[in-house]
Enzyme design. Structure first.
Site, PDB file in Angstrom:
ATOM      1  N   HIS A  82     -76.570 -16.521 -37.920  1.00 13.30           N
ATOM      2  CA  HIS A  82     -75.437 -16.427 -37.005  1.00 13.30           C
ATOM      3  C   HIS A  82     -75.608 -15.202 -36.127  1.00 13.30           C
ATOM      4  CE1 HIS A  82     -71.312 -16.802 -35.559  1.00 13.30           C
ATOM      5  NE2 HIS A  82     -71.298 -15.482 -35.597  1.00 13.30           N
ATOM      6  N   ASP A 161     -59.284 -21.503 -40.169  1.00 16.98           N
ATOM      7  CA  ASP A 161     -59.873 -20.579 -39.190  1.00 16.98           C
ATOM      8  C   ASP A 161     -59.519 -21.010 -37.775  1.00 16.98           C
ATOM      9  OD1 ASP A 161     -61.673 -18.432 -38.253  1.00 16.98           O
ATOM     10  OD2 ASP A 161     -62.800 -20.129 -37.471  1.00 16.98           O
TER      11      ASP A 161
END
Ligand code: URA
Length: 433
Positions: A82, A161
């Site tokens: 990421h 989220d």
């Protein structure tokens, strides 16, 4: 449990228990706790922070708030990567075939981009016919057979989220280390990663402008990963200038192919090899990054990485001949130079302005429903530390508008020159295990 008690506890700097965190995430996901109470709690977290343990519990609760990908039928350690994002960051396009060429499974979920360029999926769609809407069965089959597949985010991953991020966006609570760390890590965990390599950017084009802030975020994410039994490490890298020389979807694809051929700018080549080497360590292929680097560079030299890219593009419906014939990728109509108005050395680049110029040309989206123009973008002829003569191009705008006035102005503003020689900035500020 009562939400006002949880808010008050955090407001007063106390730790929230696992059951309190799980209760509020569950209630918020199911719409039984209203935005105004969660907003107050987010602001309390923003000011009071969270312990590593609280952030880990929050991450797990968010990861478990929706579907979780089960990649257990894929053999081997699934290493994900990421990046916290920056201008010209195309490392996923390069890393995926590089790592897969070593036999490490890459089962990547990616998104479309919001911001200065598209996301990895948008970039891959520069290859005619490339498809990311594939079934989970096909995704797993491709990874087991070819070690590489990339799918668009489907299903209901981390709904907590999604809701929290939208709320943070409108309540000035995005910039909180535990909230960012748990948001990022929950998505990686829900997407089935066994191990995670993080590239945390610091600088004028990054979410975190200082190395200290980036290091704090990196420490928090590595701590969360480890506490959830995922091998995790982070590099803290420079985003005071764009990565590589190409910004914009097709241009970034071309530069990625250059790197896979062993060419391309030094910074993007070096960062890609370094991240891939750490992925090889976390994937259990080697024990030391130096050994990983040797294997990765061998895969580039032998052509195995480029071959993996051809295979990957072909497997997902794209035209693999474009890998060897990047001239077939659609180009913008006009190439407009932005020239230096004095002689000197590039002292500094306001990376964010370069990103905004790419957006203006149409390379990125400002809302989810915008369409992007794959062919447009910016080619940087000069970067920090490089000498430029008056009248020489600093950058070339690839535009489908004959007079991209605003983009030109932004690029001009982004460059600062000085008469004194300037050192090239370091690429990697630190490594956190
Ligand atoms: N990216 C994320 O996914 N989450 C954040 O909170 C910030 C950036």
């Amino acid at each position: 449990m009562r939400m006002p008690d949880i808010i008050a506890k955090k407001r007063d700097g106390e730790r929230l228990s696992e059951s309190e965190i799980r209760w509020f995430i569950d209630g918020y996901t199911k719409d039984s706790i209203p935005d105004y109470q969660v907003s107050a709690l987010l602001m309390a977290i923003y000011f009071q922070g969270m312990t590593q343990e609280e952030a880990s519990v929050l991450t797990r609760a968010m990861a478990e708030s929706g579907e979780q990908l089960d990649l257990s039928s894929i053999e081997g350690i699934k290493v994900d990567k990421h990046s916290t994002g920056g201008v010209g960051d195309k490392t996923t396009l390069i890393l995926a075939p590089l790592v897969a060429a070593l036999g490490i499974p890459v089962a990547k979920m990616s998104g479309r981009g919001l911001g200065h360029t598209g996301g990895t999926i948008d970039k891959l769609e520069a290859f005619t016919g490339f498809q990311t809407e594939i079934s989970q069965k096909k995704f797993i089959e491709l990874v087991n057979t070819h070690k590489l597949a990339l799918a668009g985010q489907s299903g209901n991953l981390t709904p907590a989220d999604k809701k929290l991020y939208s709320l943070r966006d409108v309540t000035a609570t995005v910039n909180s280390t535990p909230l960012i760390a748990s948001s990022v890590m929950s998505k990686k965990i829900a997407a089935g990663a066994d191990a995670i390599v993080l590239d945390v950017k610091a600088g004028s084009g990054a979410f975190m402008s200082t190395v200290e802030e980036a290091a704090e975020l990196a420490e928090s994410m590595v701590g969360i990963g480890k506490s959830l039994n995922r091998r995790t490490m982070a590099l803290i890298t420079n985003m005071d200038q764009p990565l590589g020389r190409m910004i914009g979807n097709t241009l970034e694809v071309k530069e990625s192919l250059d790197v896979l051929r062993g060419e391309g700018p030094e910074d993007i080549y070096e960062l890609s090899v370094l991240l891939a080497a750490h992925m090889a360590v976390l994937g259990g292929k080697v024990t030391e990054p130096e050994e990983g680097r040797r294997l990765i560079e061998d895969a580039i030299r032998s052509g195995a990485a480029l071959e993996k890219m051809r295979e990957f593009i072909g497997n997902q419906g794209g035209d693999p001949t474009m890998v060897d014939r990047p001239d077939l990728l659609k180009e913008a109509e006009y190439k407009i130079e932005v020239k230096a108005t004095s002689t000197g050395y590039v002292r500094k680049m306001e990376t964010e302005l370069i990103g905004r110029a790419a957006m203006w040309l149409g390379a990125g989206r400002s809302t989810k429903t915008d369409t992007i123009d794959h062919s447009v973008g910016i080619e940087l002829k000069k970067k920090v530390g490089e000498k430029v003569e008056m009248g020489e191009p600093l950058a070339v705008l690839h535009s489908n508008t004959l007079q991209p006035t605003e983009a030109k102005k932004l690029v001009e503003e982004a460059y600062s020159l000085t008469g004194q020689p300037v050192e090239k900035p370091e690429l990697v500020h630190g490594t956190i295990y």
